[in-house]
Write a protein that holds these residues in place. Structure first.
Motif, PDB file in Angstrom:
ATOM      1  N   ALA A  92       9.082  16.819 -12.951  1.00  0.00           N
ATOM      2  CA  ALA A  92       8.237  15.941 -13.767  1.00  0.00           C
ATOM      3  C   ALA A  92       7.156  15.288 -12.916  1.00  0.00           C
ATOM      4  O   ALA A  92       6.016  15.123 -13.352  1.00  0.00           O
ATOM      5  N   LEU A  93       7.533  14.941 -11.687  1.00  0.00           N
ATOM      6  CA  LEU A  93       6.599  14.296 -10.764  1.00  0.00           C
ATOM      7  C   LEU A  93       5.447  15.243 -10.418  1.00  0.00           C
ATOM      8  O   LEU A  93       4.273  14.870 -10.522  1.00  0.00           O
ATOM      9  N   ASP A  94       5.799  16.473 -10.023  1.00  0.00           N
ATOM     10  CA  ASP A  94       4.750  17.429  -9.656  1.00  0.00           C
ATOM     11  C   ASP A  94       3.849  17.744 -10.839  1.00  0.00           C
ATOM     12  O   ASP A  94       2.629  17.869 -10.703  1.00  0.00           O
ATOM     13  N   HIS A  95       4.463  17.853 -12.011  1.00  0.00           N
ATOM     14  CA  HIS A  95       3.694  18.158 -13.213  1.00  0.00           C
ATOM     15  C   HIS A  95       2.702  17.035 -13.505  1.00  0.00           C
ATOM     16  O   HIS A  95       1.527  17.271 -13.789  1.00  0.00           O
ATOM     17  N   ALA A  96       3.181  15.782 -13.410  1.00  0.00           N
ATOM     18  CA  ALA A  96       2.312  14.639 -13.698  1.00  0.00           C
ATOM     19  C   ALA A  96       1.186  14.546 -12.676  1.00  0.00           C
ATOM     20  O   ALA A  96       0.037  14.256 -13.018  1.00  0.00           O
ATOM     21  N   LEU A  97       1.510  14.820 -11.405  1.00  0.00           N
ATOM     22  CA  LEU A  97       0.484  14.769 -10.359  1.00  0.00           C
ATOM     23  C   LEU A  97      -0.605  15.805 -10.627  1.00  0.00           C
ATOM     24  O   LEU A  97      -1.798  15.500 -10.534  1.00  0.00           O
ATOM     25  N   SER A  98      -0.199  17.016 -10.998  1.00  0.00           N
ATOM     26  CA  SER A  98      -1.219  18.045 -11.186  1.00  0.00           C
ATOM     27  C   SER A  98      -1.984  17.801 -12.487  1.00  0.00           C
ATOM     28  O   SER A  98      -3.189  18.010 -12.543  1.00  0.00           O
ATOM     29  N   ALA A  99      -1.301  17.289 -13.526  1.00  0.00           N
ATOM     30  CA  ALA A  99      -2.003  17.015 -14.780  1.00  0.00           C
ATOM     31  C   ALA A  99      -3.095  15.972 -14.579  1.00  0.00           C
ATOM     32  O   ALA A  99      -4.143  16.024 -15.216  1.00  0.00           O
ATOM     33  N   CYS A 100      -2.845  15.014 -13.704  1.00  0.00           N
ATOM     34  CA  CYS A 100      -3.830  13.950 -13.475  1.00  0.00           C
ATOM     35  C   CYS A 100      -4.708  14.248 -12.265  1.00  0.00           C
ATOM     36  O   CYS A 100      -5.413  13.358 -11.772  1.00  0.00           O
ATOM     37  N   ASP A 101      -4.654  15.514 -11.777  1.00  0.00           N
ATOM     38  CA  ASP A 101      -5.512  15.946 -10.691  1.00  0.00           C
ATOM     39  C   ASP A 101      -5.311  15.076  -9.446  1.00  0.00           C
ATOM     40  O   ASP A 101      -6.268  14.575  -8.858  1.00  0.00           O
ATOM     41  N   LEU A 102      -4.052  14.874  -9.084  1.00  0.00           N
ATOM     42  CA  LEU A 102      -3.749  14.001  -7.950  1.00  0.00           C
ATOM     43  C   LEU A 102      -3.009  14.730  -6.835  1.00  0.00           C
ATOM     44  O   LEU A 102      -2.677  14.126  -5.817  1.00  0.00           O
ATOM     45  N   THR A 103      -2.747  16.029  -7.045  1.00  0.00           N
ATOM     46  CA  THR A 103      -1.915  16.742  -6.082  1.00  0.00           C
ATOM     47  C   THR A 103      -2.456  16.609  -4.663  1.00  0.00           C
ATOM     48  O   THR A 103      -1.714  16.357  -3.718  1.00  0.00           O
ATOM     49  N   HIS A 104      -3.795  16.714  -4.538  1.00  0.00           N
ATOM     50  CA  HIS A 104      -4.390  16.642  -3.193  1.00  0.00           C
ATOM     51  C   HIS A 104      -4.345  15.223  -2.624  1.00  0.00           C
ATOM     52  O   HIS A 104      -4.547  15.035  -1.435  1.00  0.00           O
ATOM     53  N   GLU A 131      -9.432   6.668  -9.233  1.00  0.00           N
ATOM     54  CA  GLU A 131      -8.259   7.420  -8.761  1.00  0.00           C
ATOM     55  C   GLU A 131      -6.976   6.627  -9.030  1.00  0.00           C
ATOM     56  O   GLU A 131      -5.971   7.185  -9.468  1.00  0.00           O
ATOM     57  N   LEU A 132      -7.047   5.311  -8.798  1.00  0.00           N
ATOM     58  CA  LEU A 132      -5.873   4.475  -9.011  1.00  0.00           C
ATOM     59  C   LEU A 132      -5.478   4.466 -10.493  1.00  0.00           C
ATOM     60  O   LEU A 132      -4.288   4.508 -10.829  1.00  0.00           O
ATOM     61  N   ALA A 133      -6.469   4.453 -11.365  1.00  0.00           N
ATOM     62  CA  ALA A 133      -6.180   4.496 -12.801  1.00  0.00           C
ATOM     63  C   ALA A 133      -5.461   5.797 -13.147  1.00  0.00           C
ATOM     64  O   ALA A 133      -4.537   5.818 -13.964  1.00  0.00           O
ATOM     65  N   ARG A 134      -5.863   6.896 -12.501  1.00  0.00           N
ATOM     66  CA  ARG A 134      -5.183   8.179 -12.745  1.00  0.00           C
ATOM     67  C   ARG A 134      -3.758   8.130 -12.214  1.00  0.00           C
ATOM     68  O   ARG A 134      -2.839   8.711 -12.802  1.00  0.00           O
ATOM     69  N   VAL A 135      -3.549   7.432 -11.086  1.00  0.00           N
ATOM     70  CA  VAL A 135      -2.188   7.307 -10.541  1.00  0.00           C
ATOM     71  C   VAL A 135      -1.282   6.602 -11.556  1.00  0.00           C
ATOM     72  O   VAL A 135      -0.152   7.028 -11.804  1.00  0.00           O
ATOM     73  N   HIS A 136      -1.798   5.533 -12.156  1.00  0.00           N
ATOM     74  CA  HIS A 136      -0.984   4.809 -13.136  1.00  0.00           C
ATOM     75  C   HIS A 136      -0.691   5.682 -14.357  1.00  0.00           C
ATOM     76  O   HIS A 136       0.418   5.663 -14.888  1.00  0.00           O
ATOM     77  N   CYS A 137      -1.697   6.448 -14.803  1.00  0.00           N
ATOM     78  CA  CYS A 137      -1.451   7.368 -15.918  1.00  0.00           C
ATOM     79  C   CYS A 137      -0.373   8.370 -15.529  1.00  0.00           C
ATOM     80  O   CYS A 137       0.541   8.654 -16.320  1.00  0.00           O
ATOM     81  N   ALA A 138      -0.479   8.893 -14.316  1.00  0.00           N
ATOM     82  CA  ALA A 138       0.478   9.914 -13.873  1.00  0.00           C
ATOM     83  C   ALA A 138       1.894   9.357 -13.873  1.00  0.00           C
ATOM     84  O   ALA A 138       2.830  10.041 -14.274  1.00  0.00           O
ATOM     85  N   PRO A 177       0.827  -1.208   0.000  1.00  0.00           N
ATOM     86  CA  PRO A 177       0.000   0.000   0.000  1.00  0.00           C
ATOM     87  C   PRO A 177       0.860   1.257   0.000  1.00  0.00           C
ATOM     88  O   PRO A 177       0.895   2.005   0.972  1.00  0.00           O
ATOM     89  N   SER A 178       1.578   1.486  -1.090  1.00  0.00           N
ATOM     90  CA  SER A 178       2.502   2.624  -1.166  1.00  0.00           C
ATOM     91  C   SER A 178       1.738   3.938  -1.255  1.00  0.00           C
ATOM     92  O   SER A 178       0.552   3.971  -1.558  1.00  0.00           O
ATOM     93  N   ARG A 179       2.491   5.026  -1.045  1.00  0.00           N
ATOM     94  CA  ARG A 179       1.900   6.343  -1.188  1.00  0.00           C
ATOM     95  C   ARG A 179       1.832   6.731  -2.659  1.00  0.00           C
ATOM     96  O   ARG A 179       2.693   6.347  -3.448  1.00  0.00           O
ATOM     97  N   VAL A 180       0.800   7.538  -2.991  1.00  0.00           N
ATOM     98  CA  VAL A 180       0.574   7.955  -4.375  1.00  0.00           C
ATOM     99  C   VAL A 180       1.831   8.602  -4.954  1.00  0.00           C
ATOM    100  O   VAL A 180       2.260   8.276  -6.059  1.00  0.00           O
TER     101      VAL A 180
END
Lengths: 253, 330
Positions: A119-131, A144-151, A91-94
């Motif tokens: 690159a990490l921050d950019h990918a997180l915000s592009a996939c709406d995962l920053t929060h 949400e998990l599918a977005r994590v994999h995309c990110a 159960p790793s962190r996003v």
């Protein structure tokens, strides 16, 4: 410009032909959907094209270089690959999962260079995962998990993306969201090859459709040319009505 | 993430304190002042002997054995993506002690002092290698654990056979030591024979730990990330085999500490297998140092074996961890 060029690629396993002389090219700026019934050989074709499975015959070249000859890291910096989603081992962190996208650049979860972090921050915000970046993966919904994999695929900053059913088991809204992300990746200059099962979604999003059945590519072209009731009957054994990019499946033949 | 920063230094300090505490305690009560003096090389000759020849080597051996098992356990868990993977459970320790007993039985140990650690390491490498081949063939984690249990049983049976055929009571008692696991009467010379292998194994595991994080996503996705899966398997097996084999050479088979320590560490490092390695090694070392203090304090007629105590505590923990796992992860 990075280009994946697959020529006469054939894969056999246990004496059975999984992919039979497949040819296609994937270029930046293209959104290609790979369609076909279960067992048509889509995943086998993609794996062989990436150099992850040994082809019986034929070649897959990335800018003229055989993908099987590239080191795993070299290949991963050119093509981000999203296989069919498997449950995570831990159960790793996003943020740590998305950081794995930087693996081929030498990053580790606790050790990110400036470029990695950016690159990490950019990918997180592009996939709406920053929060959600500090959340544990086992507390996320399927969408949400599918977005994590995309990110994590986007974090690699590879010019090409290959995704194997990224929208499987997602509700319609999340299917649209994932494909919107891929479309944005393509409009930013990337090239994407996406294995899909939803013909209507593929026709709506993809600039090109590759149709596979029984280990062979039967058609390859824009939706306007290849999306016909006759082809759908041939590939899936279904009756369909097609109006432009709009397709309605009406029943089994 | 914030926990990760203080975790390793805190465990290092605790481990040092544990080793020092182990030097304070023993059959001859010595006040802390005299122990400290003996540590620094002053004090009475008798005190120096007790500290430098008896207590410190024993405490260091317990720490090193624990650390080797902790880092091997954490690395194997990362490679096999399973919290129950561990040298003891998977039969790696049992195979190593079988190989060591074999060397004792046939008198090979008389050839050179290096024969024993090398035999143990060879046994450990064969077992880890077999397990990795099994892991490649079967994707089921349950199957893999069962193969490990089978391997462990086989090594145990072969061990019983050797004991059954033991030519004299001395080799029999030697073999019992290997089976039960103990750090009693270890010298710096014993440590010096095991330490090089242990250190090389630990360095291999530490330098290849990044790939273990990638394996969180599964083998297919990890390959897609750019991980050389084959190399990762070979390095992890080699590193864990060297470290585990060296620990068995030093103390015999000691089980479960390689499961318990990483299990406690994981939540503190965001469940990242790479970041779990070093803290797991330190915690497992500390656990064995403390367990060995317990062994020495226990008012039993003949001293308890460290491996017996570790199993008495560790086996219930193993069952508890197994029961917590959700069916989904199979």
């Amino acid at each position: 410009m990075t280009e994946l060029c697959v020529k006469d690629l054939s894969v056999t396993a246990h004496g059975k032909s999984l992919v039979d002389r497949a040819n296609f090219v994937l270029k930046p700026g293209e959104f290609v959907a790979l369609l076909g019934p279960n067992g048509a050989g889509k995943t086998s074709l993609v794996r062989a094209a990436l150099g992850l499975a040994r082809p019986a015959f034929g070649t897959a070249r990335l800018d003229g270089e055989d993908t099987a000859r590239l080191s795993p890291g070299q290949r991963a910096r050119q093509i981000a690959y999203l296989p069919q989603v498997r449950p995570l081992a831990w159960p790793s962190r996003v943020r740590d999962i998305v950081a794995l996208g930087r693996f081929s650049h030498g990053a580790a979860a606790g050790r990110l260079s400036h470029a990695d972090a950016e690159a990490l921050d950019h990918a997180l915000s592009a996939c709406d995962l920053t929060h959600l970046s500090q959340r544990r993966a086992d507390t996320l919904s399927g969408g949400e998990l599918a977005r994590v994999h995309c990110a994590r695929a986007f974090a690699a900053k590879a010019p090409l993306l290959v995704a194997d059913e990224p929208t499987a088991a997602l509700d319609p809204r999340h299917q649209f969201r994932i494909l919107d992300l891929v479309r944005r990746f393509v409009s930013d200059g990337g090239g994407a090859l996406v294995i899909m099962h939803d013909v209507a979604l593929a026709a709506r999003y993809a600039s090109r459709l590759i149709w596979m059945k029984d280990a062979r590519i039967l058609a390859d072209g824009p939706p306007g040319e290849t999306l016909t009731p006759a082809l759908l009957e041939d590939i899936y054994g279904v009756r369909a009505q097609v109006r432009g990019d709009d397709v309605t499946l009406t029943g089994a033949v | 993430m914030s926990a990760g920063r203080w975790l390793t230094p805190a465990l290092a300090v605790a481990s040092l304190a544990g080793v020092f505490a182990a030097c304070l305690i023993g059959s001859t009560p010595l006040p802390a002042g005299r122990i400290l003096a003996a540590f620094l090389g002053s004090g009475e000759a008798g005190d120096r002997l007790v500290v430098w020849v008896i207590r410190l080597p024993r405490a260091l051996a317990a720490f090193l054995v624990g650390a080797a098992l902790g880092i091997s356990g954490a690395a194997l868990q990362g490679l096999l993506r399973n919290p129950l993977a561990e040298p003891g459970v998977l039969g790696v320790s049992a195979s190593a002690s079988l190989a060591a007993s074999f060397a004792i039985y046939y008198g090979l140990v008389a050839l050179s002092p290096w024969v024993l650690p090398l035999a143990a390491i060879l046994g450990a490498l064969v077992a880890t290698g077999l397990l990795t081949i099994a892991a490649i063939r079967t994707r089921s984690v349950v199957t893999l654990i069962l193969i490990g249990v089978g391997l462990s049983s086989f090594a145990g049976a072969a061990m019983s056979l050797l004991m059954n055929l033991a030519p004299n009571p001395f080799s029999l008692s030697d073999m019992v030591n290997w089976m039960l696991g103990s750090v009693a009467n270890r010298s710096f010379a014993d440590i010096a024979l095991a330490l090089p292998f242990l250190a090389v194994g630990a360095v291999i595991l530490m330098t290849t730990r990044r790939g273990l994080s990638a394996l969180t996503l599964g083998e297919e996705a990890a390959s897609g990330l750019g991980l050389d899966l084959r190399a990762q398997r070979i390095w992890t097996v080699l590193g864990a085999g060297l470290a585990t084999g060296a620990s068995v050479a030093l103390a015999g088979a000691i089980g479960f500490v390689g499961i318990v320590a990483p299990h406690l560490i994981r939540p503190l490092v965001g469940h990242d297998p790479a970041r779990a390695l070093l803290p797991s090694a330190l915690l497992a070392g500390l656990i064995l140092v403390l367990a060995d203090i317990g062994v020495r304090l226990a008012p039993t007629a003949s001293e308890l074996k460290l491996g017996v105590v570790a199993a008495l505590i560790g086996a219930p923990a193993f069952i508890w961890i197994a029961m917590q796992r959700r069916a989904l992860h199979d």
